[in-house]
Design an enzyme around this catalytic site. Structure first.
Site, short mmCIF file in Angstrom:
data_model
loop_
_atom_site.label_atom_id
_atom_site.label_comp_id
_atom_site.label_asym_id
_atom_site.label_seq_id
_atom_site.Cartn_x
_atom_site.Cartn_y
_atom_site.Cartn_z
N GLU A 1 0.86 -1.19 0.00
CA GLU A 1 0.00 0.00 0.00
C GLU A 1 0.89 1.23 0.00
OE1 GLU A 1 -2.47 0.62 3.45
OE2 GLU A 1 -3.66 2.18 2.47
N GLU B 1 4.79 4.74 3.85
CA GLU B 1 4.29 6.05 4.26
C GLU B 1 5.48 6.99 4.39
OE1 GLU B 1 1.32 7.62 4.74
OE2 GLU B 1 2.62 9.31 5.30
N ASP C 1 9.50 8.03 0.51
CA ASP C 1 8.73 8.78 -0.48
C ASP C 1 8.45 7.86 -1.67
OD1 ASP C 1 8.04 10.44 -2.71
OD2 ASP C 1 8.86 12.15 -1.62
N ASP D 1 -3.22 11.59 -2.38
CA ASP D 1 -3.24 13.03 -2.59
C ASP D 1 -3.73 13.32 -4.02
OD1 ASP D 1 -2.65 15.74 -2.92
OD2 ASP D 1 -0.89 15.61 -1.63
N GLU E 1 -8.87 5.00 7.57
CA GLU E 1 -9.35 6.01 8.52
C GLU E 1 -10.11 7.12 7.77
OE1 GLU E 1 -6.31 4.74 8.51
OE2 GLU E 1 -5.84 4.04 10.53
N TYR E 2 -9.55 7.60 6.69
CA TYR E 2 -10.19 8.62 5.86
C TYR E 2 -11.54 8.16 5.35
CZ TYR E 2 -6.79 12.33 5.03
OH TYR E 2 -6.00 13.42 5.15
#
Lengths: 216, 216
Positions: free
Chosen positions: B49, B74, B101, B122, B196-197
């Site tokens: 992920e 992450e 990144d 994003d 969570e989002y």
């Protein structure tokens, strides 16, 4: 909430006769296979709408784009008659209509279509009827035979499941998604021409989906 | 209505140190390139992920699917620390985390990834930033180098424009759409694991989009 809209096909008295008499309507369409261009005054790209209903979309397109030739296809006399009536006072030499079942599309056209419009097509919601959807591989195969060079299909619908199915079916068949809106009326789309259904469903607050796909 | 959610990245004291100390976190990840499997007890398909945030999605996946190996990626210490904290009392030998990144994804993996998850990435809404989107061709090219055989990407988002862009980008790059939902919580999807989002935005009434694409 699922809203079921029942479309009643009224019997319109004398519809079949009026349709056949209209100069806009192509009769004996099978005889024109591969040479639809000869029915128009100007040779131009040919765009067809399968299931044009009462014709608002294709009539407005024909007015807006005089350098494209259009053919609208509709199965029912009682529906196509509405388009014929709208056209009575118009002089459009870049629009023709055919009353036929889309199943036979490849018996009528041959390597001469540039763009196919599928607007608010019957979703055939049951899995066992998937082949009847105008975006199924059964139909995509028929379209292969009628496209001239590059294949382009533009679809609009308010039916989410039909739209999801169609995007999968198109890309599985090798089409690429070139334009996509999942909420047409929230996007800046000044050139949109609405169908009768679209007006109604947009007004009711439903999102309208639109996609343009093509295939080399 | 456009709702702008500002994500504040709090400075979490000691986060970097705690992250590095966790047995779940892969450090010196570049040295593992092409041999990530050696970090796991069992050899198994590898799912990653990119942008796992606080980790709910990948942790729940790792619990539910013990026969798949997972790596969560992450960028921020202050975010990944939340996943590390959640994992403190768990014994999961099929999950690892990397703080990095995503731009460098092809420096870390090589021909060893089976599925990539992109959850609520994003959207980079400005056109000039399109290349930074995790579904842009810039990233799809990087992913080509890290996939083992068949390429599979599963994406979820509440951002309509990012989703529209991604479907075009995927199919333009040769991916086919295999599963698609334009309103995940209205479909029957018992196996869905929420981020969570996702919990937050679904609760606010926003539709959640999901697609699974693959490429031979």
């Amino acid at each position: 909430m699922v809203m079921v809209i029942e479309v009643r096909l009224k019997h319109v008295k004398g519809a079949a006769e009026s349709v056949e008499k209209s100069s806009y309507v192509i009769i004996e369409e099978e005889a024109q296979k591969g040479q639809m261009q000869s029915l128009f005054i100007n040779k131009a790209p040919l765009h067809i709408e399968i299931g044009m209903g009462k014709g608002n979309f294709i009539i407005e397109n024909a007015k807006k784009y005089p350098h494209i030739n259009f053919i609208g296809i509709e199965k029912y006399d009682s529906v196509i008659i509405r388009a014929v009536q709208k056209l009575e006072e118009e002089k459009l030499d870049n629009l023709k209509l055919i009353r036929m079942d889309a199943t036979n599309i490849d018996k009528i056209f041959e390597k001469e279509v540039d763009t196919i419009y599928l607007n608010f097509s019957d979703p055939w919601p049951k899995d066992r009827h998937a082949k009847r959807r105008l975006s199924s591989s059964t139909f995509l195969k028929r379209y292969d035979a009628i496209f001239s060079k590059e294949k382009k299909i533009v679809m609009k619908t308010d039916n989410r499941h039909l739209f999801e199915y169609s995007l999968m079916s198109f890309t599985d068949y090798g089409y690429q998604i070139k334009e996509l809106s999942l909420d047409l009326y929230k996007d800046d789309y000044p050139d949109n021409i609405a169908t009768e259904y679209e007006e109604k469903f947009h007004t009711l607050g439903y999102p309208i989906y639109r996609v343009s796909v093509n295939k080399k």
